[in-house]
Design a protein around this motif. Sequence first.
Motif, PDB file in Angstrom:
ATOM      1  N   TYR A  86      19.810  82.513  51.703  1.00  0.00           N
ATOM      2  CA  TYR A  86      18.803  82.959  51.048  1.00  0.00           C
ATOM      3  C   TYR A  86      17.533  83.300  51.543  1.00  0.00           C
ATOM      4  CZ  TYR A  86      22.404  80.426  48.283  1.00  0.00           C
ATOM      5  OH  TYR A  86      23.560  80.126  47.774  1.00  0.00           O
ATOM      6  N   THR A  87      16.708  84.135  50.859  1.00  0.00           N
ATOM      7  CA  THR A  87      15.397  84.655  51.313  1.00  0.00           C
ATOM      8  C   THR A  87      14.312  83.607  50.922  1.00  0.00           C
ATOM      9  OG1 THR A  87      15.054  85.602  49.425  1.00  0.00           O
ATOM     10  CG2 THR A  87      16.078  87.033  51.150  1.00  0.00           C
ATOM     11  N   THR A  88      13.272  83.311  51.844  1.00  0.00           N
ATOM     12  CA  THR A  88      12.300  82.353  51.325  1.00  0.00           C
ATOM     13  C   THR A  88      11.714  82.756  49.600  1.00  0.00           C
ATOM     14  OG1 THR A  88      11.356  82.341  53.575  1.00  0.00           O
ATOM     15  CG2 THR A  88       9.893  81.650  51.851  1.00  0.00           C
ATOM     16  N   LYS A  89      11.809  83.949  49.164  1.00  0.00           N
ATOM     17  CA  LYS A  89      11.333  83.960  47.950  1.00  0.00           C
ATOM     18  C   LYS A  89      12.337  83.322  47.193  1.00  0.00           C
ATOM     19  CE  LYS A  89      10.152  87.764  44.625  1.00  0.00           C
ATOM     20  NZ  LYS A  89      11.377  87.794  43.581  1.00  0.00           N
ATOM     21  N   PHE A 121      10.825  81.418  58.200  1.00  0.00           N
ATOM     22  CA  PHE A 121      12.074  81.415  58.365  1.00  0.00           C
ATOM     23  C   PHE A 121      12.348  82.986  57.368  1.00  0.00           C
ATOM     24  CE2 PHE A 121      12.940  76.680  57.655  1.00  0.00           C
ATOM     25  CZ  PHE A 121      12.369  76.422  58.782  1.00  0.00           C
ATOM     26  N   ASP A 122      13.294  83.925  58.095  1.00  0.00           N
ATOM     27  CA  ASP A 122      13.686  85.034  57.362  1.00  0.00           C
ATOM     28  C   ASP A 122      14.781  84.528  56.429  1.00  0.00           C
ATOM     29  OD1 ASP A 122      12.069  86.627  58.805  1.00  0.00           O
ATOM     30  OD2 ASP A 122      13.424  87.051  60.268  1.00  0.00           O
ATOM     31  N   PHE A 123      15.586  83.712  56.672  1.00  0.00           N
ATOM     32  CA  PHE A 123      16.594  83.399  55.942  1.00  0.00           C
ATOM     33  C   PHE A 123      16.913  81.736  55.840  1.00  0.00           C
ATOM     34  CE2 PHE A 123      17.522  87.710  56.973  1.00  0.00           C
ATOM     35  CZ  PHE A 123      17.882  88.060  55.810  1.00  0.00           C
ATOM     36  N   HIS A 124      17.453  81.315  54.809  1.00  0.00           N
ATOM     37  CA  HIS A 124      17.671  79.737  54.913  1.00  0.00           C
ATOM     38  C   HIS A 124      19.019  79.500  54.594  1.00  0.00           C
ATOM     39  CE1 HIS A 124      13.145  78.856  54.001  1.00  0.00           C
ATOM     40  NE2 HIS A 124      13.295  80.085  53.605  1.00  0.00           N
ATOM     41  N   SER A 125      19.723  78.605  55.183  1.00  0.00           N
ATOM     42  CA  SER A 125      21.280  78.600  55.294  1.00  0.00           C
ATOM     43  C   SER A 125      21.372  77.254  54.179  1.00  0.00           C
ATOM     44  CB  SER A 125      21.726  77.877  56.582  1.00  0.00           C
ATOM     45  OG  SER A 125      23.027  77.792  56.571  1.00  0.00           O
ATOM     46  N   PHE A 126      22.196  77.595  53.176  1.00  0.00           N
ATOM     47  CA  PHE A 126      22.328  76.414  52.365  1.00  0.00           C
ATOM     48  C   PHE A 126      24.074  76.298  51.987  1.00  0.00           C
ATOM     49  CE2 PHE A 126      17.863  76.681  51.233  1.00  0.00           C
ATOM     50  CZ  PHE A 126      17.421  75.472  50.841  1.00  0.00           C
ATOM     51  N   ALA A 127      24.501  75.258  52.138  1.00  0.00           N
ATOM     52  CA  ALA A 127      26.051  75.040  51.627  1.00  0.00           C
ATOM     53  C   ALA A 127      26.119  75.274  50.144  1.00  0.00           C
ATOM     54  CB  ALA A 127      26.344  73.740  51.996  1.00  0.00           C
ATOM     55  N   LEU A 128      25.143  75.061  49.440  1.00  0.00           N
ATOM     56  CA  LEU A 128      25.156  75.180  47.912  1.00  0.00           C
ATOM     57  C   LEU A 128      24.936  76.442  47.440  1.00  0.00           C
ATOM     58  CD1 LEU A 128      23.263  71.730  47.036  1.00  0.00           C
ATOM     59  CD2 LEU A 128      25.753  72.390  46.660  1.00  0.00           C
ATOM     60  N   PRO A 129      25.447  76.773  46.170  1.00  0.00           N
ATOM     61  CA  PRO A 129      24.994  77.970  45.505  1.00  0.00           C
ATOM     62  C   PRO A 129      23.707  77.915  45.096  1.00  0.00           C
ATOM     63  CG  PRO A 129      27.004  76.866  44.440  1.00  0.00           C
ATOM     64  CD  PRO A 129      26.468  76.064  45.529  1.00  0.00           C
ATOM     65  N   LEU A 130      22.920  79.150  44.843  1.00  0.00           N
ATOM     66  CA  LEU A 130      21.635  79.106  44.766  1.00  0.00           C
ATOM     67  C   LEU A 130      21.042  78.117  43.546  1.00  0.00           C
ATOM     68  CD1 LEU A 130      19.071  80.385  45.792  1.00  0.00           C
ATOM     69  CD2 LEU A 130      19.154  82.298  43.951  1.00  0.00           C
ATOM     70  N   ASP A 131      21.809  78.307  42.454  1.00  0.00           N
ATOM     71  CA  ASP A 131      21.494  77.536  41.257  1.00  0.00           C
ATOM     72  C   ASP A 131      21.602  75.962  41.487  1.00  0.00           C
ATOM     73  OD1 ASP A 131      21.190  79.692  39.635  1.00  0.00           O
ATOM     74  OD2 ASP A 131      23.186  79.461  39.027  1.00  0.00           O
ATOM     75  N   ASP A 132      22.055  75.244  42.431  1.00  0.00           N
ATOM     76  CA  ASP A 132      22.230  73.944  42.843  1.00  0.00           C
ATOM     77  C   ASP A 132      21.157  73.509  43.647  1.00  0.00           C
ATOM     78  OD1 ASP A 132      24.128  73.332  41.046  1.00  0.00           O
ATOM     79  OD2 ASP A 132      25.906  73.718  42.479  1.00  0.00           O
ATOM     80  N   ILE A 133      20.603  74.472  44.689  1.00  0.00           N
ATOM     81  CA  ILE A 133      19.571  73.724  45.568  1.00  0.00           C
ATOM     82  C   ILE A 133      18.423  73.240  44.910  1.00  0.00           C
ATOM     83  CG2 ILE A 133      20.701  75.455  47.300  1.00  0.00           C
ATOM     84  CD1 ILE A 133      17.786  76.880  47.046  1.00  0.00           C
ATOM     85  N   PHE A 134      17.950  72.104  45.511  1.00  0.00           N
ATOM     86  CA  PHE A 134      16.788  71.153  45.041  1.00  0.00           C
ATOM     87  C   PHE A 134      17.309  70.759  43.609  1.00  0.00           C
ATOM     88  CE2 PHE A 134      14.776  74.619  47.366  1.00  0.00           C
ATOM     89  CZ  PHE A 134      14.341  74.157  48.540  1.00  0.00           C
ATOM     90  N   ARG A 135      18.518  70.918  43.054  1.00  0.00           N
ATOM     91  CA  ARG A 135      18.832  70.209  41.905  1.00  0.00           C
ATOM     92  C   ARG A 135      19.074  68.875  42.098  1.00  0.00           C
ATOM     93  NH1 ARG A 135      23.227  68.382  39.358  1.00  0.00           N
ATOM     94  NH2 ARG A 135      24.767  69.872  40.839  1.00  0.00           N
ATOM     95  N   ALA A 140      13.930  78.785  43.472  1.00  0.00           N
ATOM     96  CA  ALA A 140      14.574  77.612  43.153  1.00  0.00           C
ATOM     97  C   ALA A 140      13.847  76.495  42.917  1.00  0.00           C
ATOM     98  CB  ALA A 140      15.887  77.790  43.831  1.00  0.00           C
ATOM     99  N   LEU A 141      13.074  76.258  43.877  1.00  0.00           N
ATOM    100  CA  LEU A 141      12.379  74.868  44.077  1.00  0.00           C
ATOM    101  C   LEU A 141      11.438  74.835  42.762  1.00  0.00           C
ATOM    102  CD1 LEU A 141      11.423  72.397  45.237  1.00  0.00           C
ATOM    103  CD2 LEU A 141      10.099  73.695  46.812  1.00  0.00           C
ATOM    104  N   ILE A 142      10.942  75.858  42.422  1.00  0.00           N
ATOM    105  CA  ILE A 142      10.084  75.890  41.161  1.00  0.00           C
ATOM    106  C   ILE A 142      10.791  75.678  39.806  1.00  0.00           C
ATOM    107  CG2 ILE A 142       8.376  77.399  39.932  1.00  0.00           C
ATOM    108  CD1 ILE A 142       7.626  78.569  42.413  1.00  0.00           C
ATOM    109  N   LYS A 143      11.727  76.361  39.894  1.00  0.00           N
ATOM    110  CA  LYS A 143      12.656  76.251  38.582  1.00  0.00           C
ATOM    111  C   LYS A 143      13.185  74.889  38.408  1.00  0.00           C
ATOM    112  CE  LYS A 143      17.017  77.644  36.788  1.00  0.00           C
ATOM    113  NZ  LYS A 143      18.600  78.365  37.292  1.00  0.00           N
ATOM    114  N   GLN A 144      13.637  74.211  39.543  1.00  0.00           N
ATOM    115  CA  GLN A 144      13.958  72.865  39.374  1.00  0.00           C
ATOM    116  C   GLN A 144      12.754  71.798  39.053  1.00  0.00           C
ATOM    117  OE1 GLN A 144      17.116  71.935  39.084  1.00  0.00           O
ATOM    118  NE2 GLN A 144      17.955  73.673  39.569  1.00  0.00           N
ATOM    119  N   GLN A 145      11.520  72.197  39.388  1.00  0.00           N
ATOM    120  CA  GLN A 145      10.237  71.387  39.204  1.00  0.00           C
ATOM    121  C   GLN A 145       9.511  71.934  37.973  1.00  0.00           C
ATOM    122  OE1 GLN A 145       9.731  68.671  40.587  1.00  0.00           O
ATOM    123  NE2 GLN A 145      11.453  68.496  41.834  1.00  0.00           N
TER     124      GLN A 145
END
Length: 815
Positions: free
Chosen positions: A26-29, A59-73, A34-39
């Motif tokens: 995922y991009t930094t944007k 970082f140009d990209f961020h490696s997450f094992a989770l789908p975008l909706d679940d990061i920071f949840r 996603a972080l703002i949405k969870q907070q």
Amino acid sequence: MASPMTIPFPPSSFIYSTGAAFGNHYTTKEVLEALIKQQQENDSFDVDFASRVLNKCDFDFHSFALPLDDIFRRFSREEYLELRREQLVRLAEQACRTAMDRWGGEKQDITHLFWGTMTGALDSPTIDIQLVKKLGLSMDVERTRIEGMGCLTGFRLLNLARQVSLSDPKARILVVAADLRSALGNSMPSKPTREDIVSVSSFRDAASAAVVGGQTHNDSHSSERPCYEIVTGLSRIVEGTDHLVDYYETNEGAIRLFLHRDLPENIGKSEPGFVSTLLEKGRKAMLNKSEDAPVPTMNELKDVDVLCHTGGPKVLREVAKGLGLTSKNLYSSWEVMKNNGNLSGASNLCVLNHHNEMAIDELKNEKSNSGISQSKWAICLSMGPGICLEGILIRDVRKCHRKLSMYKSVADYRKVVHIVGGGIAGLTLATKLDPSQYIVRVFEASTEIREKGYGLAIWPSTMRILRDKLGITGLDLRTSTSMAINRPNFATKLEITPKQASPDKGFMKRSMLLKCILEGVLKKHPGCIYTGHRCIRVKFGTSVVTADFESNGSIISHSCDLLVGADGVNSVVRKYVSCNIDSKRYGHMTAYRFMIPSPSPELLKQTEQTWNMSISRAIHSPAYHVSSESNGLNVVVLEYDGKAPSQPRPANIDELENVAKRSKLKFIINMLKTETVEDLMCYSTYHVDAEPWHQPQAVIIGDAAHAYGPLTAKMANLAVNDAYTLGEILNHRSKTEFASQDVLLHEWEAVQRPKFEVTKLRTLRHLQLYSPTWREFSIFLWHVFPGFMSKYFGSIFAYDYSIYSKNVLRNPEEK
């Protein structure tokens, strides 16, 4: 005479292969949103600070094992454990398989498994045990696992493997480190502080692996090719730095990680003395070895690559500053960090893997695609809580120790080829590729590789390729002595008998053909099939190409040297390969395909020795038997401009009867009244015309590259021809070291494109007979000039493709 694999004295330790696996990118944007949405319901959350921190991470990209909706949840402890069981194990397994494939040894030869992670938990069975079973390792493999050592885990494990291989040269140690450090974002306190925001902004997910061992003359290791020699290693606890890193778990289950702002500076100041000691140990280790590449001194570090943990921009800059280096010396570290983030302990071997892939690229192409020239020597550096430092001195044996490395030619390196699509074309290519030159994987979107029992016209060239060239057995070909034309308004059939019938021309079941080819693939490349993997995007890198696949709700990335798109008319790979023309358009024909499993005696009498072609207004309909062992009859009804284009779907008898009656197709009308119909499907035909068919790291074959109307299965036969020719040319690279992969792919397209152009021209001419403009004229010709039309139809079915047999490619530098 001494064996070329004689154990050197003193004993040496080698890295034979590396591998890495990442999550969704995922991009930094996207991450910030996603972080703002969870907070969003947390009034105390500092959005501006979070934005500044994420952007400064660089970082140009961020490696997450989770789908975008679940990061920071916020996760419950149960959800965290489930994440660890599924995604941590998945990434670790993927990295291990890549390393083991590149190694080239047998999985039963792995004697030790070293596993490390910072993503800890008390959970049974432990991940090391799960990996043993998933990878098919020996149940007697010796396991070691370390947890909680932080960002130095990978190189700490590599140092342990070095010690084991020095004491036992026959040992083969699979080292794997994996982390889901983005889980920090799923375990934030309800009121996160700035320190919490810093920690969740940089740590991401990955796994990495390596195969380590000594060098022996044992035949069981004869296919091995060392990449690096591990010269020495060093571990150190830095005094007076305990306060710089702190992490703990709170009563509410939140994970707190504190990184002091002075941490990067302290790391940078500690490295010169640490590296100096490491190099001195290296010089002592090399005293008894006669080499042409002495261990560099501190004054020669500008010519050394530094493979550093991806701890963030400040850490990398401070390490470079402390050692008097530039960002070029830390190129692999910067690349891995910018494309993935801070990968904790998994980053160590991820950076080593990137460095190794660059070296492989340089070996294959005699220059680096990145423009960065690599050194013979590299220093591996990582750091963890304590603070503790871990270091390893390695040298690339492919550059400074060729006798030991045994890289006699480019062909000694096995390339990784990933084939997208487990159909006839993809499997034919896999069967042809030489396992001594290629590591092959086939990714199929469906949950199993299968076809319906529909028929397929097989041309003599295809039969010779499958049976004679590839050794495919069990092929069941049904031949016909003639073709009968059922014409409109004629009571009698017009029969066309070829002057010389070929015993290799006929029909067979698609399902049987696919099954036979699949058996050949699995004999040559065991375990190469990956079902349930739908390709969604392709990314070209400096030395490898990466395809992202959707599998079981997750996005999985697989990197390779060559990506082959054999994924049909709706090819995803084509979108990234065909930059000039990517044309997919409706072919103006609706096809109804079905089987008559047990024809009546009357129908059998009409079709047993003759394949029938029924022709009427805007319709042609072939019917033929597909097996010599049964009388199953395959029937296709093709109607020009019958319906708007649509997705393949089951059809009903009434719908087909209406089509047949509308065009007065008596042969089909009578058949539907008296026979049992099975597997009735309706689908639209499409034309595909793409250009080019290849890029330096990817190629498309079969219907992914070209498709033109259903006419005697010419495109299926051309797909087999594509695959065989491509495999033949790629296999010849051992005889043509001057030929780069791009040159080989260019050679292949130059051979195959003329075959397609001729087929396209013939097809378009034939399809004109069923167009609104020509259909009445076509019927008139059948009435008045049946001999001419018979000759015309005979010519359509008479032509065949040549089989590629060129043994030596022309040197592209020759005039």
